[in-house]
Design a protein around this motif. Sequence first.
Motif, PDB file in Angstrom:
ATOM      1  N   THR A 244       0.821  -1.216   0.000  1.00 58.78           N
ATOM      2  CA  THR A 244       0.000   0.000   0.000  1.00 58.78           C
ATOM      3  C   THR A 244       0.852   1.264   0.000  1.00 58.78           C
ATOM      4  O   THR A 244       0.332   2.354  -0.202  1.00 58.78           O
ATOM      5  CB  THR A 244      -0.910   0.020   1.236  1.00 58.78           C
ATOM      6  OG1 THR A 244      -0.100  -0.156   2.415  1.00 58.78           O
ATOM      7  CG2 THR A 244      -1.955  -1.092   1.167  1.00 58.78           C
TER       8      THR A 244
ATOM      9  N   GLU B 130      -3.307   4.273   3.684  1.00 60.53           N
ATOM     10  CA  GLU B 130      -4.624   4.389   3.045  1.00 60.53           C
ATOM     11  C   GLU B 130      -5.714   4.650   4.082  1.00 60.53           C
ATOM     12  O   GLU B 130      -5.717   4.051   5.159  1.00 60.53           O
ATOM     13  CB  GLU B 130      -4.972   3.111   2.272  1.00 60.53           C
ATOM     14  CG  GLU B 130      -3.987   2.725   1.182  1.00 60.53           C
ATOM     15  CD  GLU B 130      -4.024   3.652  -0.022  1.00 60.53           C
ATOM     16  OE1 GLU B 130      -4.790   4.637   0.007  1.00 60.53           O
ATOM     17  OE2 GLU B 130      -3.306   3.387  -1.001  1.00 60.53           O
TER      18      GLU B 130
ATOM     19  N   LEU C 147      -9.299   4.122   5.466  1.00 60.03           N
ATOM     20  CA  LEU C 147     -10.317   3.077   5.377  1.00 60.03           C
ATOM     21  C   LEU C 147     -11.703   3.679   5.554  1.00 60.03           C
ATOM     22  O   LEU C 147     -11.872   4.737   6.160  1.00 60.03           O
ATOM     23  CB  LEU C 147     -10.057   2.003   6.440  1.00 60.03           C
ATOM     24  CG  LEU C 147      -8.660   1.367   6.422  1.00 60.03           C
ATOM     25  CD1 LEU C 147      -8.598   0.210   7.418  1.00 60.03           C
ATOM     26  CD2 LEU C 147      -8.276   0.898   5.034  1.00 60.03           C
TER      27      LEU C 147
ATOM     28  N   SER D 282     -16.600   3.070   9.939  1.00 56.96           N
ATOM     29  CA  SER D 282     -17.293   1.898  10.473  1.00 56.96           C
ATOM     30  C   SER D 282     -17.753   2.191  11.891  1.00 56.96           C
ATOM     31  O   SER D 282     -17.044   2.827  12.666  1.00 56.96           O
ATOM     32  CB  SER D 282     -16.369   0.678  10.459  1.00 56.96           C
ATOM     33  OG  SER D 282     -16.939  -0.402  11.178  1.00 56.96           O
TER      34      SER D 282
ATOM     35  N   TYR E 265     -12.974  -3.050   9.723  1.00 61.29           N
ATOM     36  CA  TYR E 265     -12.620  -2.272   8.545  1.00 61.29           C
ATOM     37  C   TYR E 265     -12.035  -3.191   7.476  1.00 61.29           C
ATOM     38  O   TYR E 265     -11.351  -4.163   7.789  1.00 61.29           O
ATOM     39  CB  TYR E 265     -11.586  -1.192   8.891  1.00 61.29           C
ATOM     40  CG  TYR E 265     -12.053  -0.214   9.945  1.00 61.29           C
ATOM     41  CD1 TYR E 265     -12.585   1.022   9.589  1.00 61.29           C
ATOM     42  CD2 TYR E 265     -11.957  -0.534  11.295  1.00 61.29           C
ATOM     43  CE1 TYR E 265     -13.016   1.920  10.560  1.00 61.29           C
ATOM     44  CE2 TYR E 265     -12.390   0.354  12.273  1.00 61.29           C
ATOM     45  CZ  TYR E 265     -12.922   1.578  11.897  1.00 61.29           C
ATOM     46  OH  TYR E 265     -13.343   2.462  12.847  1.00 61.29           O
ATOM     47  N   GLN E 266     -12.310  -2.849   6.213  1.00 62.00           N
ATOM     48  CA  GLN E 266     -11.767  -3.610   5.087  1.00 62.00           C
ATOM     49  C   GLN E 266     -10.532  -2.907   4.549  1.00 62.00           C
ATOM     50  O   GLN E 266     -10.565  -1.720   4.218  1.00 62.00           O
ATOM     51  CB  GLN E 266     -12.810  -3.727   3.965  1.00 62.00           C
ATOM     52  CG  GLN E 266     -12.324  -4.460   2.731  1.00 62.00           C
ATOM     53  CD  GLN E 266     -12.163  -5.947   2.965  1.00 62.00           C
ATOM     54  OE1 GLN E 266     -13.136  -6.641   3.289  1.00 62.00           O
ATOM     55  NE2 GLN E 266     -10.947  -6.462   2.785  1.00 62.00           N
ATOM     56  N   LEU E 267      -9.431  -3.640   4.450  1.00 62.09           N
ATOM     57  CA  LEU E 267      -8.218  -3.076   3.867  1.00 62.09           C
ATOM     58  C   LEU E 267      -8.416  -2.794   2.388  1.00 62.09           C
ATOM     59  O   LEU E 267      -9.140  -3.526   1.695  1.00 62.09           O
ATOM     60  CB  LEU E 267      -7.049  -4.048   4.051  1.00 62.09           C
ATOM     61  CG  LEU E 267      -6.571  -4.277   5.493  1.00 62.09           C
ATOM     62  CD1 LEU E 267      -5.609  -5.453   5.553  1.00 62.09           C
ATOM     63  CD2 LEU E 267      -5.921  -3.028   6.061  1.00 62.09           C
ATOM     64  N   ARG E 268      -7.769  -1.746   1.886  1.00 62.58           N
ATOM     65  CA  ARG E 268      -7.879  -1.411   0.476  1.00 62.58           C
ATOM     66  C   ARG E 268      -6.655  -0.621   0.041  1.00 62.58           C
ATOM     67  O   ARG E 268      -5.904  -0.110   0.864  1.00 62.58           O
ATOM     68  CB  ARG E 268      -9.168  -0.616   0.204  1.00 62.58           C
ATOM     69  CG  ARG E 268      -9.288   0.694   0.986  1.00 62.58           C
ATOM     70  CD  ARG E 268     -10.628   1.361   0.731  1.00 62.58           C
ATOM     71  NE  ARG E 268     -10.767   2.614   1.485  1.00 62.58           N
ATOM     72  CZ  ARG E 268     -11.822   3.418   1.400  1.00 62.58           C
ATOM     73  NH1 ARG E 268     -12.819   3.110   0.604  1.00 62.58           N
ATOM     74  NH2 ARG E 268     -11.874   4.530   2.114  1.00 62.58           N
TER      75      ARG E 268
ATOM     76  N   SER F  12     -10.072   1.842  -6.139  1.00 65.13           N
ATOM     77  CA  SER F  12      -9.298   1.130  -5.134  1.00 65.13           C
ATOM     78  C   SER F  12      -9.450  -0.365  -5.347  1.00 65.13           C
ATOM     79  O   SER F  12     -10.469  -0.841  -5.849  1.00 65.13           O
ATOM     80  CB  SER F  12      -9.764   1.501  -3.724  1.00 65.13           C
ATOM     81  OG  SER F  12     -11.101   1.087  -3.512  1.00 65.13           O
TER      82      SER F  12
ATOM     83  N   THR G 194      -9.794  -3.797  -3.380  1.00 66.62           N
ATOM     84  CA  THR G 194     -10.072  -4.381  -2.072  1.00 66.62           C
ATOM     85  C   THR G 194      -9.004  -5.416  -1.762  1.00 66.62           C
ATOM     86  O   THR G 194      -8.752  -6.318  -2.569  1.00 66.62           O
ATOM     87  CB  THR G 194     -11.459  -5.036  -2.051  1.00 66.62           C
ATOM     88  OG1 THR G 194     -12.455  -4.045  -2.351  1.00 66.62           O
ATOM     89  CG2 THR G 194     -11.762  -5.619  -0.674  1.00 66.62           C
TER      90      THR G 194
ATOM     91  N   ALA H 104      -1.747  -0.080  11.457  1.00 59.26           N
ATOM     92  CA  ALA H 104      -2.896   0.825  11.371  1.00 59.26           C
ATOM     93  C   ALA H 104      -2.725   1.979  12.345  1.00 59.26           C
ATOM     94  O   ALA H 104      -1.922   1.919  13.286  1.00 59.26           O
ATOM     95  CB  ALA H 104      -4.194   0.063  11.658  1.00 59.26           C
TER      96      ALA H 104
ATOM     97  N   THR I 123      -6.573   4.699   9.334  1.00 57.43           N
ATOM     98  CA  THR I 123      -5.710   4.436   8.190  1.00 57.43           C
ATOM     99  C   THR I 123      -4.950   3.145   8.425  1.00 57.43           C
ATOM    100  O   THR I 123      -4.788   2.692   9.561  1.00 57.43           O
ATOM    101  CB  THR I 123      -4.714   5.590   7.957  1.00 57.43           C
ATOM    102  OG1 THR I 123      -3.965   5.808   9.176  1.00 57.43           O
ATOM    103  CG2 THR I 123      -5.447   6.879   7.591  1.00 57.43           C
TER     104      THR I 123
END
Length: 213
Positions: free
Chosen positions: A87, A99, A101, A104, A109-112, A129, A131, A142, A175
């Motif tokens: 990333t 990044e 996120l 929520s 949280y979903q990483l992207r 982005s 996923t 994070a 992030t």
Amino acid sequence: MPSFLEERLPVDVRLGMSYADDYTVMITTTSGGAEYRKLVQPFPARSFHINFTTDQADLWSRVIALYHRAYGKFAGFRVKCMDDFSTNNLTGTPTPLDEVLANSSTGIYQLRNFYGTNGTALAGVGYPSRTIFKPVAGTVVAAKNGVTISSGLTVNTTTGLITISPAPLISDTITAGCQFDIPCRFNSMIEVTAIDRKFRDCGSIDLIELLNP
């Protein structure tokens, strides 16, 4: 029967790889020549074209074995793209601020990974982005409101979901950064060519990214 193998396509044997990203766009052309375009999905879908030239035993025990474990085109597996696995500027060491996120209220949280810029838009056209479903274990970091999270962070390396406990406020900025693999499946058979008594070549191996592994 599981449809995803949590293992990586061998990249430490001799190989050549090319790849390309594409987007699903429906294009209709009128009789007057005007185009109407509809973006079906805003995520890049990567395809790989791979050629292995290696020792026969290594090819059979690793590449061909993976093909059979995956039942050909059936099951997915991890692929490390040597030009795009982090990333942080594609290949750099991940940082907690890489990044932003999505917000929520549950602490999940979903990483992207954004391409083009970090989640902003220009003139109505967004920067897409990818996923991240398959982060590499031990690489996820994070931060909350710019401060590195040192405890209460759980990472699911099979889904790319991270959980922060206690759950941050909806107004907090979360992030994250990581290294990642791209989930793919075989999109062709593997044809093996004997170069000499010891070496084998298997070219024209096509892989395609799984957008929902």
